[in-house]
Design a protein around this motif. Sequence first.
Motif, PDB file in Angstrom:
ATOM      1  N   TYR A   1       0.836  -1.192   0.000  1.00  0.00           N
ATOM      2  CA  TYR A   1       0.000   0.000   0.000  1.00  0.00           C
ATOM      3  C   TYR A   1       0.876   1.250   0.000  1.00  0.00           C
ATOM      4  O   TYR A   1       1.845   1.342   0.767  1.00  0.00           O
ATOM      5  N   TYR A   2       0.495   2.204  -0.840  1.00  0.00           N
ATOM      6  CA  TYR A   2       1.244   3.448  -0.995  1.00  0.00           C
ATOM      7  C   TYR A   2       0.328   4.643  -0.789  1.00  0.00           C
ATOM      8  O   TYR A   2      -0.841   4.612  -1.190  1.00  0.00           O
TER       9      TYR A   2
ATOM     10  N   PRO B   1      -2.882   6.135 -11.102  1.00  0.00           N
ATOM     11  CA  PRO B   1      -1.611   6.553 -10.493  1.00  0.00           C
ATOM     12  C   PRO B   1      -0.880   7.629 -11.275  1.00  0.00           C
ATOM     13  O   PRO B   1      -0.026   8.325 -10.705  1.00  0.00           O
ATOM     14  N   GLN B   2      -1.214   7.797 -12.572  1.00  0.00           N
ATOM     15  CA  GLN B   2      -0.510   8.793 -13.381  1.00  0.00           C
ATOM     16  C   GLN B   2      -0.720  10.216 -12.886  1.00  0.00           C
ATOM     17  O   GLN B   2       0.039  11.113 -13.226  1.00  0.00           O
ATOM     18  N   GLY B   3      -1.749  10.433 -12.097  1.00  0.00           N
ATOM     19  CA  GLY B   3      -2.053  11.779 -11.631  1.00  0.00           C
ATOM     20  C   GLY B   3      -1.358  12.174 -10.344  1.00  0.00           C
ATOM     21  O   GLY B   3      -1.687  13.207  -9.759  1.00  0.00           O
ATOM     22  N   TYR B   4      -0.380  11.401  -9.918  1.00  0.00           N
ATOM     23  CA  TYR B   4       0.284  11.632  -8.639  1.00  0.00           C
ATOM     24  C   TYR B   4       1.773  11.833  -8.858  1.00  0.00           C
ATOM     25  O   TYR B   4       2.397  11.168  -9.688  1.00  0.00           O
ATOM     26  N   THR B   5       2.330  12.751  -8.061  1.00  0.00           N
ATOM     27  CA  THR B   5       3.720  13.125  -8.281  1.00  0.00           C
ATOM     28  C   THR B   5       4.674  12.612  -7.209  1.00  0.00           C
ATOM     29  O   THR B   5       5.835  12.373  -7.484  1.00  0.00           O
ATOM     30  N   ASP B   6       4.205  12.478  -6.009  1.00  0.00           N
ATOM     31  CA  ASP B   6       5.086  12.081  -4.912  1.00  0.00           C
ATOM     32  C   ASP B   6       4.485  10.862  -4.218  1.00  0.00           C
ATOM     33  O   ASP B   6       3.311  10.875  -3.854  1.00  0.00           O
ATOM     34  N   TRP B   7       5.333   9.877  -4.002  1.00  0.00           N
ATOM     35  CA  TRP B   7       4.883   8.611  -3.440  1.00  0.00           C
ATOM     36  C   TRP B   7       5.678   8.260  -2.193  1.00  0.00           C
ATOM     37  O   TRP B   7       6.894   8.493  -2.127  1.00  0.00           O
ATOM     38  N   GLY B   8       4.976   7.633  -1.257  1.00  0.00           N
ATOM     39  CA  GLY B   8       5.664   7.059  -0.116  1.00  0.00           C
ATOM     40  C   GLY B   8       6.314   5.745  -0.520  1.00  0.00           C
ATOM     41  O   GLY B   8       6.142   5.268  -1.640  1.00  0.00           O
ATOM     42  N   GLN B   9       7.031   5.130   0.403  1.00  0.00           N
ATOM     43  CA  GLN B   9       7.811   3.930   0.075  1.00  0.00           C
ATOM     44  C   GLN B   9       6.980   2.660   0.085  1.00  0.00           C
ATOM     45  O   GLN B   9       7.439   1.640  -0.397  1.00  0.00           O
ATOM     46  N   GLY B  10       5.768   2.698   0.589  1.00  0.00           N
ATOM     47  CA  GLY B  10       4.913   1.522   0.603  1.00  0.00           C
ATOM     48  C   GLY B  10       5.023   0.726   1.885  1.00  0.00           C
ATOM     49  O   GLY B  10       6.078   0.685   2.519  1.00  0.00           O
ATOM     50  N   THR B  11       3.922   0.090   2.252  1.00  0.00           N
ATOM     51  CA  THR B  11       3.901  -0.788   3.422  1.00  0.00           C
ATOM     52  C   THR B  11       3.120  -2.043   3.052  1.00  0.00           C
ATOM     53  O   THR B  11       2.063  -1.978   2.421  1.00  0.00           O
ATOM     54  N   GLN B  12       3.669  -3.188   3.413  1.00  0.00           N
ATOM     55  CA  GLN B  12       3.091  -4.469   3.011  1.00  0.00           C
ATOM     56  C   GLN B  12       1.922  -4.850   3.917  1.00  0.00           C
ATOM     57  O   GLN B  12       2.045  -4.837   5.153  1.00  0.00           O
ATOM     58  N   VAL B  13       0.825  -5.219   3.281  1.00  0.00           N
ATOM     59  CA  VAL B  13      -0.340  -5.749   3.992  1.00  0.00           C
ATOM     60  C   VAL B  13      -0.588  -7.163   3.471  1.00  0.00           C
ATOM     61  O   VAL B  13      -0.729  -7.367   2.261  1.00  0.00           O
TER      62      VAL B  13
END
Length: 126
Positions: free
Chosen positions: A93-94, A110-122
Amino acid sequence: VQLQASGGGLVQPGGSLRLSCAASGFSLDRNNIGWFRQAPGKEREGVSYISRVAGFEYYADSVKGRFTMSRDYAKNTVYLQMNSLKPEDTAVYYCAVSSNLQFSSTWYLPQGYTDWGQGTQVTVSS
């Protein structure tokens, strides 16, 4: 701009988790924020979205009624409360910042987003 996602883990079907996305370098209340997930072999998909104006929430049909997104202005953090989890919710999850300051009807892309977190596994498994 930095986003730090956390709160993932292993949970049994029917269980709950709360994901957090802490922001630094900018104010979350000035941006539209999305949660996405990506399962192995699948494309990244939008899960939920909260608008910077009035905090309107939007959800993918697959999670509607089970997931709730919220913001804490004081902590500059957004949350994703996930209840009644299913094995098909298993994914990384991001959280992400939308490049559009206006509401977008295609918030789930997702193309409409510029900055992302590193993600967390669920992982939802018995």
